[in-house]
Design a protein around this motif. Structure first.
Motif, short mmCIF file in Angstrom:
data_model
loop_
_atom_site.label_atom_id
_atom_site.label_comp_id
_atom_site.label_asym_id
_atom_site.label_seq_id
_atom_site.Cartn_x
_atom_site.Cartn_y
_atom_site.Cartn_z
N GLY A 14 0.82 -1.21 0.00
CA GLY A 14 0.00 0.00 0.00
C GLY A 14 0.85 1.26 0.00
N ILE A 15 0.18 2.39 -0.02
CA ILE A 15 0.89 3.69 0.00
C ILE A 15 1.78 3.77 1.24
N GLY A 16 3.02 4.20 1.03
CA GLY A 16 3.95 4.40 2.15
C GLY A 16 4.33 3.13 2.89
N SER A 17 4.11 1.96 2.26
CA SER A 17 4.43 0.70 2.97
C SER A 17 5.94 0.44 3.00
N GLY A 18 6.64 1.01 2.00
CA GLY A 18 8.09 0.81 1.96
C GLY A 18 8.59 0.12 0.70
N LYS A 19 7.79 0.16 -0.38
CA LYS A 19 8.19 -0.51 -1.62
C LYS A 19 9.51 0.01 -2.16
N THR A 20 9.63 1.36 -2.21
CA THR A 20 10.85 1.97 -2.76
C THR A 20 12.05 1.61 -1.88
N THR A 21 11.84 1.67 -0.56
CA THR A 21 12.91 1.34 0.38
C THR A 21 13.36 -0.10 0.17
N VAL A 22 12.41 -1.01 0.02
CA VAL A 22 12.74 -2.43 -0.19
C VAL A 22 13.42 -2.62 -1.55
N ALA A 29 1.46 7.20 9.48
CA ALA A 29 2.48 8.06 10.10
C ALA A 29 3.64 8.32 9.13
N ARG A 30 4.12 7.27 8.46
CA ARG A 30 5.27 7.45 7.55
C ARG A 30 4.89 8.28 6.33
N THR A 31 3.69 8.07 5.81
CA THR A 31 3.28 8.81 4.60
C THR A 31 3.05 10.28 4.92
N GLN A 83 4.44 11.99 7.22
CA GLN A 83 5.74 12.61 7.45
C GLN A 83 6.51 12.83 6.14
N ARG A 84 6.48 11.81 5.27
CA ARG A 84 7.22 11.91 4.01
C ARG A 84 6.64 12.99 3.09
N ASP A 85 5.29 13.01 2.97
CA ASP A 85 4.67 13.87 1.96
C ASP A 85 4.15 15.19 2.52
N ASN A 109 7.73 -7.87 6.52
CA ASN A 109 7.10 -7.09 7.59
C ASN A 109 7.91 -5.82 7.79
N ASN A 110 7.29 -4.67 7.48
CA ASN A 110 8.03 -3.40 7.60
C ASN A 110 7.49 -2.52 8.73
N ASN A 111 7.05 -3.16 9.81
CA ASN A 111 6.58 -2.38 10.95
C ASN A 111 7.73 -1.88 11.82
N ASN A 112 8.90 -2.51 11.63
CA ASN A 112 9.99 -2.21 12.56
C ASN A 112 11.06 -1.36 11.88
N ASP A 113 12.26 -1.41 12.42
CA ASP A 113 13.28 -0.49 11.89
C ASP A 113 13.95 -1.05 10.63
N GLY A 114 14.82 -0.22 10.07
CA GLY A 114 15.47 -0.55 8.81
C GLY A 114 16.36 -1.78 8.89
N ALA A 115 16.95 -2.06 10.06
CA ALA A 115 17.86 -3.21 10.18
C ALA A 115 17.09 -4.51 9.94
N GLN A 116 15.86 -4.56 10.48
CA GLN A 116 15.04 -5.76 10.29
C GLN A 116 14.65 -5.94 8.83
N LEU A 117 14.48 -4.79 8.17
CA LEU A 117 14.14 -4.82 6.74
C LEU A 117 15.31 -5.43 5.95
N SER A 118 16.51 -4.94 6.22
CA SER A 118 17.70 -5.42 5.50
C SER A 118 17.87 -6.92 5.67
P1 ATP Z 1 4.47 5.00 -2.14
O1 ATP Z 1 3.58 3.88 -2.48
O2 ATP Z 1 3.71 6.10 -1.50
O3 ATP Z 1 5.35 5.45 -3.26
P2 ATP Z 1 6.45 3.29 -0.84
O4 ATP Z 1 5.67 2.04 -0.59
O5 ATP Z 1 7.43 3.29 -1.96
O6 ATP Z 1 5.47 4.52 -0.94
P3 ATP Z 1 8.61 4.29 0.81
O7 ATP Z 1 8.68 5.61 0.12
O8 ATP Z 1 9.69 3.30 0.57
O9 ATP Z 1 7.17 3.62 0.55
O10 ATP Z 1 8.48 4.48 2.39
C1 ATP Z 1 7.57 5.44 2.92
C2 ATP Z 1 8.30 6.31 3.94
O11 ATP Z 1 8.59 5.50 5.09
C3 ATP Z 1 9.64 6.85 3.44
O12 ATP Z 1 9.82 8.14 3.98
C4 ATP Z 1 10.66 5.87 4.02
O13 ATP Z 1 11.92 6.46 4.23
C5 ATP Z 1 9.99 5.48 5.34
N1 ATP Z 1 10.32 4.10 5.79
C6 ATP Z 1 10.24 2.98 5.05
N2 ATP Z 1 10.58 1.90 5.78
C7 ATP Z 1 10.89 2.36 7.01
C8 ATP Z 1 11.33 1.74 8.24
N3 ATP Z 1 11.49 0.43 8.34
N4 ATP Z 1 11.55 2.53 9.31
C9 ATP Z 1 11.35 3.87 9.23
N5 ATP Z 1 10.94 4.53 8.12
C10 ATP Z 1 10.72 3.78 7.02
#
Ligand code: ATP
Length: 202
Positions: free
Chosen positions: A10-18, A139-141, A143-145, A174-183
């Motif tokens: 979904g929006i702001g879930s972390g796709k780009t980060t992953v 919360a993340r979306t 803050q980001r946008d 699962n991207n509820n936690n911090d970046g280290a868990q993601l990696s």
């Molecule tokens: P969209 O669908 O809106 O393009 P997205 O799914 O690509 O979003 P990201 O842009 O990767 O999502 O992440 C949304 C925001 O959350 C970004 O500001 C990113 O830095 C932050 N974020 C992602 N993962 C984490 C995390 N594990 N801990 C903290 N912040 C995170």
């Protein structure tokens, strides 16, 4: 052919980060949002068709598509919206397919925000879903946008539900936690995908 891993969430879930974490392993990334821009780039057949339909007023002075004008035009006109989707969706699918053919990494990632909504899993061998709880997502979306929570909630309501996405998933991050868990989750999946493509008949 290269194994295709679909990546959605979904929006702001972390796709780009992953996706960026997979790119660190030199995995080719095909991003539907980028492809959607390429098919209406200056000189493209997509932009030509839009200009023929709506006139050159739909272009900015530099020749690029005036996206905000187009958004305003389709907002109140469902027929125009359907026409535009009918024009661009096949172009986007074709370009994504062509980019998949060009991929040289052992497997590639096809990032499509509305994968489940548009039923594009058929283009992939496996579907990887980035999952977050709604509160974190909002919360993340925001803050980001720099937008308010209500705006994010209305986008959430228009997307597939968290459960619909999970039901379609082969793999889940699962991207509820911090970046280290993601990696570490990406590292594990990367090894699994490499092992899978070694087993695939070439
Ligand atoms: P969209 O669908 O809106 O393009 P997205 O799914 O690509 O979003 P990201 O842009 O990767 O999502 O992440 C949304 C925001 O959350 C970004 O500001 C990113 O830095 C932050 N974020 C992602 N993962 C984490 C995390 N594990 N801990 C903290 N912040 C995170």
């Amino acid at each position: 052919m290269t194994m295709v891993i679909g990546l959605t969430g979904g929006i702001g879930s972390g796709k780009t980060t992953v996706a960026n974490l997979f790119a660190d392993y030199h995995i080719d990334i095909i991003d539907a949002d980028i492809v959607a821009r390429e098919v209406v780039a200056p000189g493209s057949a997509g932009l030509k068709a839009i200009e023929d339909k709506l006139g050159s007023d739909i272009l900015l002075t530099d020749g690029n598509l005036d996206r905000s004008k187009l958004r305003a035009a389709i907002f109140s006109d469902n027929t125009l919206k359907d026409w535009l989707n009918g024009l661009l969706h096949p172009m986007i699918r074709e370009k994504m397919q062509a980019d998949i053919q060009q991929a040289t990494s052992p497997y590639c990632l096809l990032v499509v925000p509305l994968m489940v909504e548009n039923n594009l899993q058929a283009m992939t061998d496996r579907l990887l879903v980035v999952d977050v709880d709604e509160q974190t997502q909002i919360a993340r979306t925001t803050q980001r946008d720099g937008v308010d929570a209500e705006q994010v909630k209305s986008i959430l309501a228009a997307q597939a539900s968290r459960q619909e996405r999970l039901d379609a998933a082969d793999d889940i991050i699962n991207n509820n936690n911090d970046g280290a868990q993601l990696s570490s989750q990406v590292a594990t999946l990367h090894q699994q995908y490499l092992a899978m493509c070694q087993q695939q008949p070439s």
